[in-house]
Write a protein that holds these residues in place. Structure first.
Motif, PDB file in Angstrom:
ATOM      1  N   ALA A  14     -21.587 101.891  66.295  1.00  0.00           N
ATOM      2  CA  ALA A  14     -21.643 101.922  67.764  1.00  0.00           C
ATOM      3  C   ALA A  14     -21.388 100.534  68.351  1.00  0.00           C
ATOM      4  N   GLU A  15     -22.031  99.538  67.795  1.00  0.00           N
ATOM      5  CA  GLU A  15     -21.851  98.162  68.273  1.00  0.00           C
ATOM      6  C   GLU A  15     -20.427  97.666  68.026  1.00  0.00           C
ATOM      7  N   LEU A  16     -19.886  97.973  66.851  1.00  0.00           N
ATOM      8  CA  LEU A  16     -18.525  97.523  66.526  1.00  0.00           C
ATOM      9  C   LEU A  16     -17.491  98.174  67.434  1.00  0.00           C
ATOM     10  N   ILE A  17     -17.675  99.453  67.733  1.00  0.00           N
ATOM     11  CA  ILE A  17     -16.727 100.144  68.615  1.00  0.00           C
ATOM     12  C   ILE A  17     -16.785  99.565  70.030  1.00  0.00           C
ATOM     13  N   LYS A  18     -17.980  99.216  70.496  1.00  0.00           N
ATOM     14  CA  LYS A  18     -18.086  98.583  71.819  1.00  0.00           C
ATOM     15  C   LYS A  18     -17.381  97.233  71.850  1.00  0.00           C
ATOM     16  N   LYS A  19     -17.529  96.492  70.767  1.00  0.00           N
ATOM     17  CA  LYS A  19     -16.979  95.142  70.704  1.00  0.00           C
ATOM     18  C   LYS A  19     -15.484  95.120  70.369  1.00  0.00           C
ATOM     19  N   LEU A  25     -10.366  96.530  61.681  1.00  0.00           N
ATOM     20  CA  LEU A  25     -11.276  95.537  61.136  1.00  0.00           C
ATOM     21  C   LEU A  25     -11.022  95.345  59.651  1.00  0.00           C
ATOM     22  N   VAL A  26     -11.080  94.111  59.207  1.00  0.00           N
ATOM     23  CA  VAL A  26     -11.109  93.801  57.781  1.00  0.00           C
ATOM     24  C   VAL A  26     -12.569  93.495  57.470  1.00  0.00           C
ATOM     25  N   ILE A  27     -13.154  94.326  56.603  1.00  0.00           N
ATOM     26  CA  ILE A  27     -14.571  94.194  56.269  1.00  0.00           C
ATOM     27  C   ILE A  27     -14.696  93.848  54.793  1.00  0.00           C
ATOM     28  N   LYS A  28     -15.428  92.783  54.516  1.00  0.00           N
ATOM     29  CA  LYS A  28     -15.696  92.351  53.143  1.00  0.00           C
ATOM     30  C   LYS A  28     -17.202  92.142  53.035  1.00  0.00           C
ATOM     31  N   GLY A  29     -17.834  92.903  52.161  1.00  0.00           N
ATOM     32  CA  GLY A  29     -19.291  92.850  52.068  1.00  0.00           C
ATOM     33  C   GLY A  29     -19.895  93.354  53.367  1.00  0.00           C
ATOM     34  N   LYS A  30     -20.792  92.572  53.940  1.00  0.00           N
ATOM     35  CA  LYS A  30     -21.419  92.940  55.210  1.00  0.00           C
ATOM     36  C   LYS A  30     -20.920  92.017  56.314  1.00  0.00           C
ATOM     37  N   SER A  31     -19.611  91.743  56.289  1.00  0.00           N
ATOM     38  CA  SER A  31     -19.040  90.787  57.222  1.00  0.00           C
ATOM     39  C   SER A  31     -17.686  91.254  57.744  1.00  0.00           C
ATOM     40  N   ILE A  32     -17.481  91.079  59.036  1.00  0.00           N
ATOM     41  CA  ILE A  32     -16.174  91.313  59.643  1.00  0.00           C
ATOM     42  C   ILE A  32     -15.371  90.037  59.414  1.00  0.00           C
TER      43      ILE A  32
END
Length: 79
Positions: A14-19, A25-32
């Protein structure tokens, strides 16, 4: 593969879609690690930075519960 990344995306969707609506997005581990307008840009960045198939690419699509798609390239991408 990409369980950590997928769990991170689901937990923060939800937060990522708002932002980052309609971005890739390129996601590696728990990081954008990167935010891009096109899948091709995201794939090129992920391949250059981490190697082919080593990072998850996810579109932040606010219209649906989009599932992640692992994009792994076996060949160099020329842009």
């Amino acid at each position: 593969m990409f369980k950590v990344e997928y769990d991170y995306y689901k937990a923060n969707r939800a937060e990522l879609i708002k932002k980052y609506p309609n971005k890739f997005l390129v996601i590696k581990g728990k990081s954008i690690e990167g935010v891009f307008d096109t899948a091709l840009e995201a794939v090129k960045y992920a391949d250059d930075r981490f190697g082919a198939g080593k990072a998850m690419i996810q579109m932040c699509d606010p219209r649906t519960d989009a599932y992640p798609v692992r994009i792994a390239s076996a060949f160099p991408i020329f842009v």
